[in-house]
Design a protein around this motif. Structure first.
Motif, PDB file in Angstrom:
ATOM      1  N   VAL A  57      31.152  -8.592  15.788  1.00 12.18           N
ATOM      2  CA  VAL A  57      31.170  -7.280  16.453  1.00 12.18           C
ATOM      3  C   VAL A  57      31.428  -6.213  15.400  1.00 12.18           C
ATOM      4  CG1 VAL A  57      31.967  -8.193  18.676  1.00 12.18           C
ATOM      5  CG2 VAL A  57      33.640  -7.477  16.955  1.00 12.18           C
ATOM      6  N   PRO A  58      31.147  -4.943  15.721  1.00 12.79           N
ATOM      7  CA  PRO A  58      31.414  -3.869  14.759  1.00 12.79           C
ATOM      8  C   PRO A  58      32.900  -3.760  14.426  1.00 12.79           C
ATOM      9  CG  PRO A  58      29.885  -3.112  16.435  1.00 12.79           C
ATOM     10  CD  PRO A  58      30.400  -4.439  16.899  1.00 12.79           C
ATOM     11  N   ILE A  59      33.172  -3.481  13.140  1.00 16.81           N
ATOM     12  CA  ILE A  59      34.532  -3.336  12.637  1.00 16.81           C
ATOM     13  C   ILE A  59      34.846  -1.857  12.433  1.00 16.81           C
ATOM     14  CG2 ILE A  59      36.115  -3.931  10.755  1.00 16.81           C
ATOM     15  CD1 ILE A  59      35.256  -6.314  12.481  1.00 16.81           C
ATOM     16  N   SER A  60      36.086  -1.477  12.754  1.00 20.27           N
ATOM     17  CA  SER A  60      36.515  -0.094  12.570  1.00 20.27           C
ATOM     18  C   SER A  60      36.701   0.195  11.085  1.00 20.27           C
ATOM     19  CB  SER A  60      37.831   0.155  13.308  1.00 20.27           C
ATOM     20  OG  SER A  60      38.394   1.390  12.921  1.00 20.27           O
ATOM     21  N   ASN A  61      35.984   1.175  10.576  1.00 19.47           N
ATOM     22  CA  ASN A  61      36.090   1.525   9.167  1.00 19.47           C
ATOM     23  C   ASN A  61      37.488   2.021   8.814  1.00 19.47           C
ATOM     24  OD1 ASN A  61      34.758   2.053   6.508  1.00 19.47           O
ATOM     25  ND2 ASN A  61      35.314   4.161   6.994  1.00 19.47           N
ATOM     26  N   LYS A  62      38.121   2.733   9.763  1.00 18.42           N
ATOM     27  CA  LYS A  62      39.451   3.291   9.504  1.00 18.42           C
ATOM     28  C   LYS A  62      40.517   2.213   9.339  1.00 18.42           C
ATOM     29  CE  LYS A  62      38.764   7.753  11.802  1.00 18.42           C
ATOM     30  NZ  LYS A  62      39.236   8.665  12.888  1.00 18.42           N
ATOM     31  N   VAL A  79      36.886  -1.105  -0.074  1.00 17.09           N
ATOM     32  CA  VAL A  79      36.591  -1.905   1.115  1.00 17.09           C
ATOM     33  C   VAL A  79      36.227  -0.941   2.239  1.00 17.09           C
ATOM     34  CG1 VAL A  79      37.462  -3.534   2.826  1.00 17.09           C
ATOM     35  CG2 VAL A  79      38.197  -3.732   0.449  1.00 17.09           C
ATOM     36  N   TYR A  80      35.101  -1.183   2.898  1.00 16.80           N
ATOM     37  CA  TYR A  80      34.663  -0.308   3.981  1.00 16.80           C
ATOM     38  C   TYR A  80      33.679  -1.045   4.879  1.00 16.80           C
ATOM     39  CZ  TYR A  80      30.900   0.225   0.547  1.00 16.80           C
ATOM     40  OH  TYR A  80      29.907  -0.013  -0.366  1.00 16.80           O
ATOM     41  N   LEU A  84      24.750  -1.736   7.669  1.00 18.32           N
ATOM     42  CA  LEU A  84      23.777  -2.537   6.929  1.00 18.32           C
ATOM     43  C   LEU A  84      24.507  -3.369   5.882  1.00 18.32           C
ATOM     44  CD1 LEU A  84      21.009   0.167   6.339  1.00 18.32           C
ATOM     45  CD2 LEU A  84      20.939  -1.700   7.998  1.00 18.32           C
ATOM     46  N   PRO A  85      23.946  -4.512   5.477  1.00 15.50           N
ATOM     47  CA  PRO A  85      24.604  -5.364   4.481  1.00 15.50           C
ATOM     48  C   PRO A  85      24.380  -4.869   3.065  1.00 15.50           C
ATOM     49  CG  PRO A  85      22.580  -6.397   5.199  1.00 15.50           C
ATOM     50  CD  PRO A  85      22.728  -5.151   6.034  1.00 15.50           C
ATOM     51  N   GLU A  86      24.889  -3.687   2.767  1.00 13.45           N
ATOM     52  CA  GLU A  86      24.679  -3.093   1.458  1.00 13.45           C
ATOM     53  C   GLU A  86      25.786  -2.102   1.153  1.00 13.45           C
ATOM     54  OE1 GLU A  86      20.820  -1.469   2.185  1.00 13.45           O
ATOM     55  OE2 GLU A  86      21.600   0.461   2.867  1.00 13.45           O
ATOM     56  N   THR A  87      25.894  -1.744  -0.114  1.00 18.80           N
ATOM     57  CA  THR A  87      26.914  -0.783  -0.510  1.00 18.80           C
ATOM     58  C   THR A  87      26.516   0.616  -0.060  1.00 18.80           C
ATOM     59  OG1 THR A  87      25.851  -0.524  -2.675  1.00 18.80           O
ATOM     60  CG2 THR A  87      27.625  -2.157  -2.497  1.00 18.80           C
ATOM     61  N   ALA A  88      27.509   1.483   0.047  1.00 23.76           N
ATOM     62  CA  ALA A  88      27.265   2.844   0.495  1.00 23.76           C
ATOM     63  C   ALA A  88      28.308   3.767  -0.122  1.00 23.76           C
ATOM     64  CB  ALA A  88      27.319   2.931   2.012  1.00 23.76           C
ATOM     65  N   GLU A  89      27.976   5.060  -0.209  1.00 27.15           N
ATOM     66  CA  GLU A  89      28.930   6.016  -0.749  1.00 27.15           C
ATOM     67  C   GLU A  89      30.092   6.231   0.213  1.00 27.15           C
ATOM     68  OE1 GLU A  89      27.120   9.631  -1.948  1.00 27.15           O
ATOM     69  OE2 GLU A  89      25.757   8.686  -3.395  1.00 27.15           O
ATOM     70  N   GLN A  90      29.809   6.148   1.516  1.00 25.43           N
ATOM     71  CA  GLN A  90      30.852   6.304   2.523  1.00 25.43           C
ATOM     72  C   GLN A  90      30.723   5.210   3.567  1.00 25.43           C
ATOM     73  OE1 GLN A  90      30.632  10.288   4.124  1.00 25.43           O
ATOM     74  NE2 GLN A  90      31.966  11.101   2.522  1.00 25.43           N
ATOM     75  N   GLY A  91      31.867   4.725   4.019  1.00 26.71           N
ATOM     76  CA  GLY A  91      31.853   3.690   5.034  1.00 26.71           C
ATOM     77  C   GLY A  91      31.693   4.265   6.426  1.00 26.71           C
TER      78      GLY A  91
END
Length: 434
Positions: A57-62, A79-80, A84-91
């Motif tokens: 299920v979706p995980i809370s970024n906070k 950690v964020y 999508l299964p990839e890195t990002a500048e912001q979670g």
């Protein structure tokens, strides 16, 4: 005994809340559907750069911090969550948790030390692959390893978007999938030597939008002895001598085909002997020109240590084959290198690599005595790649076709930890034409 209704109601409510609390607290490993280790190839080899956990299920970024996970043998930097299964500048809230880890070049990195079992295996390989004329030290390579797997552990509670808590626990989450950026874009093929019938495995990269109607330069990369006799992909993992030319940024500047053979034995020794595999390599390049749209005036060779020496041998054997060469941490008999002053060559050695630096310096002295001009400079190898590129541009500006760069201090292996990530050096190579 008489029990008041209020007491009964309190007990029932407490039990219900306990059940809800139990349902909202569970261990995270029960909910991880997959774990992907994403690595990249640096100058000193393939290193895991991030681990991506897919949840049910979706995980809370906070709810995520750098203390939420640890990765064995790695330093967690971010950690964020992500969609999508990839890195990002912001979670952002999503089913994927991205764990970024520190991945940088270690200028003092050393190869794996062989065990007794490794040495016995090597002895048997040498016995099976040896032959007349081989000298001491001419044998199969080491057992260097560049793993792409990872093991993560959740060290703090995290929450789902719906509010459920996934509790911390000590259960290791091992990667179920491995991705190596850029290296995975190469495909593996085999070439049968027309001289011996032996198979030479190699990796080849074609530009993403390869068009047979266009002509492409080709870069040949030859590995060092450390991965000789390894899996065909080892030459892609040992350092960025092959992958640096296929990086998206590099391809945007200089679109090219990249070829990286994997040799079953060491191709040259310190007594100036070489194996028939170099003749097979030349035959491979000629065969590739028939199969792909290659600009025959822009075929380049480069290699580190053994690969540098192999490049020199092929340049001496086929003086009209290569438009330019980047020679890293290698050497050859200086007395035999006089004829190479007509070719386009950039040598890079570390001052701490006495054998390479001294013998290549003797070759440069010979070229000067023969009337050739050589641009020579010393760089601080600890400078950022951008600064090293500026130093390279200064050398290019002198307009000579022979260049020799000394990297301060360092050691033999450290030379290629640095050399292949310098844009100015790459730009120079692609400027060369026959």
């Amino acid at each position: 005994m008489i029990v008041k209704k209020k007491t009964i109601l309190t007990l029932v409510l407490a039990g219900f809340l306990g059940l809800v609390q139990a349902q909202n607290n569970s261990t995270t490993t029960e909910h991880v559907k997959s774990a992907m280790a994403i690595s990249k190839v640096l100058g000193d080899g393939r290193k895991v750069a991030s681990v991506v956990l897919e949840y049910d299920v979706p995980i809370s970024n906070k709810s995520l911090t750098t203390d939420s996970y640890r990765v064995e043998g790695k330093e967690v930097t971010r950690v964020y969550a992500n969609t999508l299964p990839e890195t990002a500048e912001q979670g952002k809230d999503g089913q994927y948790v991205v764990i970024e880890v520190k991945a940088e070049v270690d200028l003092n990195a050393q190869p794996k030390q062989p065990t007794v079992a490794d040495l016995e295996k090597k002895k048997e390989r040498d016995r099976m692959q040896g032959g007349p004329g081989l000298r001491a030290g001419w044998s199969t390579g080491g057992d260097d390893e560049y793993p792409g797997n990872a093991v993560a552990v959740q060290t703090a509670n995290i929450r789902t978007v719906s509010g459920k808590t996934y509790k911390a626990n000590d259960t290791p989450i091992e990667s179920t999938e491995e991705i190596c950026l850029v290296a995975d874009d190469f495909r593996q093929e085999e070439f049968v030597s027309p001289y011996t019938g032996q198979v030479l495995p190699y990796n080849i990269y074609l530009p993403e939008d390869y068009n047979p109607e266009e002509k492409y330069p080709l870069v040949l990369f030859i590995h060092d002895a450390g991965v000789a006799s390894g899996e065909v992909t080892q030459t892609l993992y040992q350092g960025n001598g092959a992958t640096s030319w296929a990086e998206p940024e590099a391809q945007a500047r200089h679109k090219c085909i990249v070829v990286a053979p994997e040799y079953p034995v060491i191709t040259v020794d310190d007594n100036w002997n070489y194996s028939h595999h170099l003749d097979a390599t030349i035959a491979l390049l000629k065969d590739l020109q028939k199969r792909y749209s290659i600009d025959s005036t822009r075929i380049y060779t480069t290699g580190q240590s053994m690969g540098c020496m192999s490049s020199i041998v092929m340049m001496l054997k086929e003086p009209d084959l290569f438009a330019g060469a980047l020679l890293v941490a290698g050497k050859w008999n200086p007395e035999l290198m006089g004829a190479l002053d007509r070719q386009n060559i950039w040598i890079i050695s570390c001052e701490g690599d006495q054998s390479s630096n001294t013998l290549q310096g003797e070759a440069v002295d010979l070229w000067r005595k023969q009337g050739s001009s050589v641009t020579e400079s010393t760089w601080d190898m600890t400078l950022p790649a951008e600064e090293l590129s500026k130093e390279a541009d200064k050398m290019r500006a002198e307009g000579n076709h022979l260049l020799f760069t000394h990297l301060t201090g360092g050691n033999h292996r450290a030379t290629w930890f640095v050399a292949y990530g310098i844009e100015g050096v790459q730009d120079w190579l692609f400027e060369q034409h026959k």
